[in-house]
Design an enzyme around this catalytic site. Structure first.
Site, PDB file in Angstrom:
ATOM      1  CE  LYS A  31      -3.456   2.146   3.044  1.00 42.20           C
ATOM      2  NZ  LYS A  31      -4.048   2.060   4.397  1.00 42.20           N
ATOM      3  CB  THR A  56      -3.253  -3.157   8.206  1.00 41.34           C
ATOM      4  OG1 THR A  56      -3.592  -1.971   7.501  1.00 41.34           O
ATOM      5  CG2 THR A  56      -2.120  -3.874   7.470  1.00 41.34           C
ATOM      6  CB  THR A 111       5.787 -10.745  15.991  1.00 40.88           C
ATOM      7  OG1 THR A 111       6.619 -10.266  17.049  1.00 40.88           O
ATOM      8  CG2 THR A 111       4.338 -10.462  16.383  1.00 40.88           C
ATOM      9  CG  ASP A 112       9.499 -12.363  19.657  1.00 44.30           C
ATOM     10  OD1 ASP A 112       8.926 -11.308  19.292  1.00 44.30           O
ATOM     11  OD2 ASP A 112      10.669 -12.383  20.085  1.00 44.30           O
ATOM     12  CE1 TYR A 114       3.084  -5.562  14.874  1.00 44.01           C
ATOM     13  CE2 TYR A 114       4.261  -6.236  16.858  1.00 44.01           C
ATOM     14  CZ  TYR A 114       4.067  -6.315  15.486  1.00 44.01           C
ATOM     15  OH  TYR A 114       4.857  -7.169  14.742  1.00 44.01           O
ATOM     16  CE  LYS A 149       2.228  -9.714  12.808  1.00 44.32           C
ATOM     17  NZ  LYS A 149       2.282  -9.631  11.311  1.00 44.32           N
ATOM     18  CG  ASN A 204      13.772  -9.697  11.621  1.00 47.34           C
ATOM     19  OD1 ASN A 204      13.714 -10.066  10.461  1.00 47.34           O
ATOM     20  ND2 ASN A 204      13.356 -10.470  12.598  1.00 47.34           N
ATOM     21  CE  LYS A 225       9.001  -0.574  13.933  1.00 45.72           C
ATOM     22  NZ  LYS A 225       8.901  -1.156  12.613  1.00 45.72           N
ATOM     23  CB  VAL A 276      17.505   4.414  26.908  1.00 41.04           C
ATOM     24  CG1 VAL A 276      17.273   3.070  27.586  1.00 41.04           C
ATOM     25  CG2 VAL A 276      18.676   4.330  25.934  1.00 41.04           C
ATOM     26  CG  ASN A 327      15.911  -2.189  24.886  1.00 36.50           C
ATOM     27  OD1 ASN A 327      16.011  -3.101  24.056  1.00 36.50           O
ATOM     28  ND2 ASN A 327      14.751  -1.841  25.432  1.00 36.50           N
ATOM     29  N   GLY A 365       2.968  -0.467  29.190  1.00 40.40           N
ATOM     30  CA  GLY A 365       2.842  -1.930  29.062  1.00 40.40           C
ATOM     31  C   GLY A 365       4.080  -2.608  28.515  1.00 40.40           C
TER      32      GLY A 365
HETATM   33  P1  NAD Z   1       7.556  -2.405   8.145  1.00 39.44           P
HETATM   34  O1  NAD Z   1       6.673  -1.510   8.933  1.00 39.44           O
HETATM   35  O2  NAD Z   1       8.966  -1.989   7.857  1.00 39.44           O
HETATM   36  O3  NAD Z   1       6.873  -2.694   6.712  1.00 39.44           O
HETATM   37  C1  NAD Z   1       5.524  -2.944   6.567  1.00 39.44           C
HETATM   38  C2  NAD Z   1       5.167  -2.844   5.083  1.00 39.44           C
HETATM   39  O4  NAD Z   1       3.780  -3.189   4.928  1.00 39.44           O
HETATM   40  C3  NAD Z   1       5.334  -1.444   4.500  1.00 39.44           C
HETATM   41  O5  NAD Z   1       5.952  -1.510   3.238  1.00 39.44           O
HETATM   42  C4  NAD Z   1       3.901  -0.938   4.355  1.00 39.44           C
HETATM   43  O6  NAD Z   1       3.729  -0.001   3.295  1.00 39.44           O
HETATM   44  C5  NAD Z   1       3.153  -2.226   4.095  1.00 39.44           C
HETATM   45  N1  NAD Z   1       1.728  -2.145   4.457  1.00 39.44           N
HETATM   46  C6  NAD Z   1       1.197  -1.673   5.621  1.00 39.44           C
HETATM   47  N2  NAD Z   1      -0.150  -1.718   5.559  1.00 39.44           N
HETATM   48  C7  NAD Z   1      -0.469  -2.276   4.365  1.00 39.44           C
HETATM   49  C8  NAD Z   1      -1.695  -2.608   3.731  1.00 39.44           C
HETATM   50  N3  NAD Z   1      -2.870  -2.375   4.329  1.00 39.44           N
HETATM   51  N4  NAD Z   1      -1.664  -3.167   2.514  1.00 39.44           N
HETATM   52  C9  NAD Z   1      -0.477  -3.392   1.886  1.00 39.44           C
HETATM   53  N5  NAD Z   1       0.716  -3.080   2.428  1.00 39.44           N
HETATM   54  C10 NAD Z   1       0.715  -2.530   3.647  1.00 39.44           C
HETATM   55  O7  NAD Z   1       7.506  -3.806   8.872  1.00 39.44           O
HETATM   56  P2  NAD Z   1       8.623  -4.937   9.041  1.00 39.44           P
HETATM   57  O8  NAD Z   1       9.444  -4.637  10.229  1.00 39.44           O
HETATM   58  O9  NAD Z   1       9.269  -5.187   7.730  1.00 39.44           O
HETATM   59  O10 NAD Z   1       7.703  -6.180   9.432  1.00 39.44           O
HETATM   60  C11 NAD Z   1       7.156  -7.024   8.412  1.00 39.44           C
HETATM   61  C12 NAD Z   1       6.328  -8.124   9.065  1.00 39.44           C
HETATM   62  O11 NAD Z   1       7.151  -8.882   9.948  1.00 39.44           O
HETATM   63  C13 NAD Z   1       5.170  -7.612   9.924  1.00 39.44           C
HETATM   64  O12 NAD Z   1       4.080  -8.453   9.722  1.00 39.44           O
HETATM   65  C14 NAD Z   1       5.692  -7.713  11.352  1.00 39.44           C
HETATM   66  O13 NAD Z   1       4.629  -7.915  12.252  1.00 39.44           O
HETATM   67  C15 NAD Z   1       6.575  -8.941  11.247  1.00 39.44           C
HETATM   68  N6  NAD Z   1       7.707  -9.002  12.198  1.00 39.44           N
HETATM   69  C16 NAD Z   1       8.597  -7.966  12.283  1.00 39.44           C
HETATM   70  C17 NAD Z   1       9.692  -8.076  13.135  1.00 39.44           C
HETATM   71  C18 NAD Z   1      10.713  -6.974  13.249  1.00 39.44           C
HETATM   72  O14 NAD Z   1      11.616  -7.063  14.082  1.00 39.44           O
HETATM   73  N7  NAD Z   1      10.667  -5.916  12.433  1.00 39.44           N
HETATM   74  C19 NAD Z   1       9.871  -9.224  13.908  1.00 39.44           C
HETATM   75  C20 NAD Z   1       8.924 -10.263  13.807  1.00 39.44           C
HETATM   76  C21 NAD Z   1       7.861 -10.137  12.922  1.00 39.44           C
HETATM   77  O1  TDX Z   2      13.391   5.122  21.097  1.00 40.41           O
HETATM   78  C1  TDX Z   2      13.317   3.963  21.555  1.00 40.41           C
HETATM   79  N1  TDX Z   2      13.847   3.692  22.781  1.00 40.41           N
HETATM   80  C2  TDX Z   2      13.781   2.450  23.370  1.00 40.41           C
HETATM   81  O2  TDX Z   2      14.279   2.264  24.490  1.00 40.41           O
HETATM   82  C3  TDX Z   2      12.676   2.886  20.832  1.00 40.41           C
HETATM   83  C4  TDX Z   2      12.069   3.123  19.476  1.00 40.41           C
HETATM   84  C5  TDX Z   2      12.626   1.637  21.428  1.00 40.41           C
HETATM   85  N2  TDX Z   2      13.131   1.436  22.675  1.00 40.41           N
HETATM   86  C6  TDX Z   2      13.057   0.072  23.269  1.00 40.41           C
HETATM   87  C7  TDX Z   2      11.673  -0.536  23.290  1.00 40.41           C
HETATM   88  C8  TDX Z   2      11.959  -2.020  23.154  1.00 40.41           C
HETATM   89  O3  TDX Z   2      12.228  -2.585  24.432  1.00 40.41           O
HETATM   90  O4  TDX Z   2      13.841  -0.786  22.445  1.00 40.41           O
HETATM   91  C9  TDX Z   2      13.233  -2.084  22.313  1.00 40.41           C
HETATM   92  C10 TDX Z   2      12.980  -2.356  20.841  1.00 40.41           C
HETATM   93  O5  TDX Z   2      11.959  -1.470  20.416  1.00 40.41           O
HETATM   94  P1  TDX Z   2      11.390  -1.481  18.913  1.00 40.41           P
HETATM   95  O6  TDX Z   2      12.529  -1.299  17.968  1.00 40.41           O
HETATM   96  O7  TDX Z   2      10.241  -0.531  18.849  1.00 40.41           O
HETATM   97  O8  TDX Z   2      10.928  -3.004  18.751  1.00 40.41           O
HETATM   98  P2  TDX Z   2       9.873  -3.914  19.564  1.00 40.41           P
HETATM   99  O9  TDX Z   2       8.894  -3.099  20.284  1.00 40.41           O
HETATM  100  O10 TDX Z   2      10.690  -4.908  20.350  1.00 40.41           O
HETATM  101  O11 TDX Z   2       9.134  -4.644  18.330  1.00 40.41           O
HETATM  102  C11 TDX Z   2       9.879  -5.121  17.186  1.00 40.41           C
HETATM  103  O12 TDX Z   2      10.118  -6.511  17.284  1.00 40.41           O
HETATM  104  C12 TDX Z   2       9.022  -7.381  17.122  1.00 40.41           C
HETATM  105  C13 TDX Z   2       9.153  -4.813  15.891  1.00 40.41           C
HETATM  106  O13 TDX Z   2       8.915  -3.418  15.778  1.00 40.41           O
HETATM  107  C14 TDX Z   2       7.876  -5.595  15.769  1.00 40.41           C
HETATM  108  O14 TDX Z   2       7.245  -5.345  14.518  1.00 40.41           O
HETATM  109  C15 TDX Z   2       8.201  -7.060  15.884  1.00 40.41           C
HETATM  110  O15 TDX Z   2       7.033  -7.828  15.889  1.00 40.41           O
END
Ligand code: NAD
Ligand code: TDX
Length: 339
Positions: A34, A100, A125-126, A153, A157, A183, A192, A209, A252, A278
């Site tokens: 999207k 979504t 996701t975990d 969130y 999921k 990741n 992130k 932090v 972190n 939370g």
């Molecule tokens: P991201 O936010 O970087 O990317 C999400 C993508 O989905 C974007 O390109 C966005 O445009 C698209 N999108 C959002 N809403 C949409 C819709 N309605 N229709 C079509 N496209 C849409 O996310 P990410 O970090 O790449 O995560 C990808 C997947 O992996 C997610 O499902 C997330 O829950 C899961 N996941 C992420 C992590 C992590 O650490 N990032 C870990 C475990 C699982």
């Molecule tokens: O500014 C910050 N300061 C901080 O202390 C941010 C953005 C995060 N944090 C902390 C919160 C979390 O304990 O760092 C840790 C990681 O935060 P995020 O990068 O927001 O990740 P998290 O909430 O763990 O979720 C991520 O991992 C699981 C992804 O965003 C999810 O999409 C995935 O499912």
């Protein structure tokens, strides 16, 4: 073989598209995205002219547009990455997460049923397991751990995962689910933790932090996640959940300190700010099932992965500087301005 990759203009989806085009040069990959704030078409620039790749700007909740694409492309496999993915945003405004992450998943699965798609894979996701206490290092998430989501969130999921299993049981849809830990790597959106700290440190801005900084995440280099999904969609058992993670738990604060060291920036930039509501304490995956059934193990050690990631952000400043100087600035001001 035609593979639909939803959310392919985001962080993990884009890395997965690059991985699949490298590993399976004869596959056709169709990206459905999207292009929300998190989707970035410039990321996909290197593959746009590949004849085996197609990009379609489509919302996964738009049933008509999704069915149209299925009609045109008749995919063999669907991998659903598309989601609202940021916990902090879900705390501010949960609704789009339900739309979504749950309804979009339903539309994609309905399309798979209608067109007889051979495999639907849900990227989960975990976080659906809730969190673990810091004082019980012996505990890990297994596939049997009950769902116990904390944030809007993770609840969205978890809701999607329940629908996926319901479609398997009720309609016999051939599904698999992967539940991966945090990741990191190239193209990670700078809201992130890791990319935000790299971007702020490079600009000599405070490093915010949350809380005491002792929350633990289990970090996995993005390419290891892509390889796990590739294995699951080809060799995983239908109706099964696979946890994906590499026993790399880190607090972190230790990550932020490491980034300071890598960039030669002073730790005095670290600023403790109000905690996330939370806030989950600790995530830790037990990957025994995917290891024993599919032979998957992570290949990139964190020390190497974080170096590669920092180098990528240094070498690709334009990619993230465009983001942090645009609309994202308003988000940053709202979330961190008075924190
Ligand atoms: P991201 O936010 O970087 O990317 C999400 C993508 O989905 C974007 O390109 C966005 O445009 C698209 N999108 C959002 N809403 C949409 C819709 N309605 N229709 C079509 N496209 C849409 O996310 P990410 O970090 O790449 O995560 C990808 C997947 O992996 C997610 O499902 C997330 O829950 C899961 N996941 C992420 C992590 C992590 O650490 N990032 C870990 C475990 C699982
Ligand atoms: O500014 C910050 N300061 C901080 O202390 C941010 C953005 C995060 N944090 C902390 C919160 C979390 O304990 O760092 C840790 C990681 O935060 P995020 O990068 O927001 O990740 P998290 O909430 O763990 O979720 C991520 O991992 C699981 C992804 O965003 C999810 O999409 C995935 O499912």
């Amino acid at each position: 073989m035609t593979v639909f990759v939803t959310g392919g203009a985001g962080f993990i989806g884009a890395n997965f598209i690059f991985y699949m085009l490298r590993q399976h040069p004869d596959y056709r990959i169709v990206c459905i995205d999207k292009l929300t704030y998190a989707g970035n078409l410039s990321t996909l620039e290197p593959v746009m002219s590949n004849p085996n790749f197609r990009f379609a700007k489509v919302d996964i909740c738009d049933r008509e547009a999704v069915y149209q694409l299925f009609e045109e492309e008749n995919p063999d496999i669907v991998v659903n990455f598309a989601a609202e993915s940021h916990v902090d945003r879900s705390i501010e405004d949960p609704e789009i997460f339900l739309r979504t992450n749950i309804l979009g998943t339903q539309v994609m699965m309905d399309a798979c049923r209608k067109f007889g798609t051979k495999r639907y894979h849900q990227v989960s996701t975990d976080e659906v397991y809730g969190d673990l206490p810091l004082d019980r290092p012996d505990l890990f998430f297994t596939e049997q751990t009950p769902i116990h989501a904390s944030s809007p969130y993770s609840a969205s999921k978890a809701g999607a995962d329940l629908m996926v299993m319901a479609y398997y049981r009720t309609y016999g849809l051939p599904v698999t689910i992967s539940r991966c830990s945090n990741n990191y790597g190239p193209y990670h959106f700078p809201e992130k933790l890791i990319p935000l700290m790299i971007a702020n440190a490079l600009a000599d801005k405070p490093l915010p932090v949350y809380g005491d900084g002792l929350n633990v995440r289990d970090w996995l280099y993005v390419e290891d996640h892509c390889r796990a999904i590739d294995l699951i969609i080809h060799n995983g058992r239908v109706g099964e959940v696979y946890n994906v993670g590499g026993h790399n738990e880190m607090s972190n604060i230790s990550i932020v300190r490491m980034i300071c060291r890598e960039l030669g920036k002073p730790e005095s930039l670290i600023t403790y700010v109000t905690d996330r509501k939370g806030h989950d304490r600790r995530y830790a995956i037990d990957p025994t099932k995917i290891h024993s059934e599919l032979g998957w193990l992570p290949e990139t050690k964190f020390e190497d992965g974080i170096k590669k990631t920092v180098k990528w952000y240094l070498d690709n400043r334009q990619w993230w500087e465009t983001i942090v100087s645009g609309e994202y600035r308003n988000y940053y001001e709202k979330m961190y301005g008075n924190r």
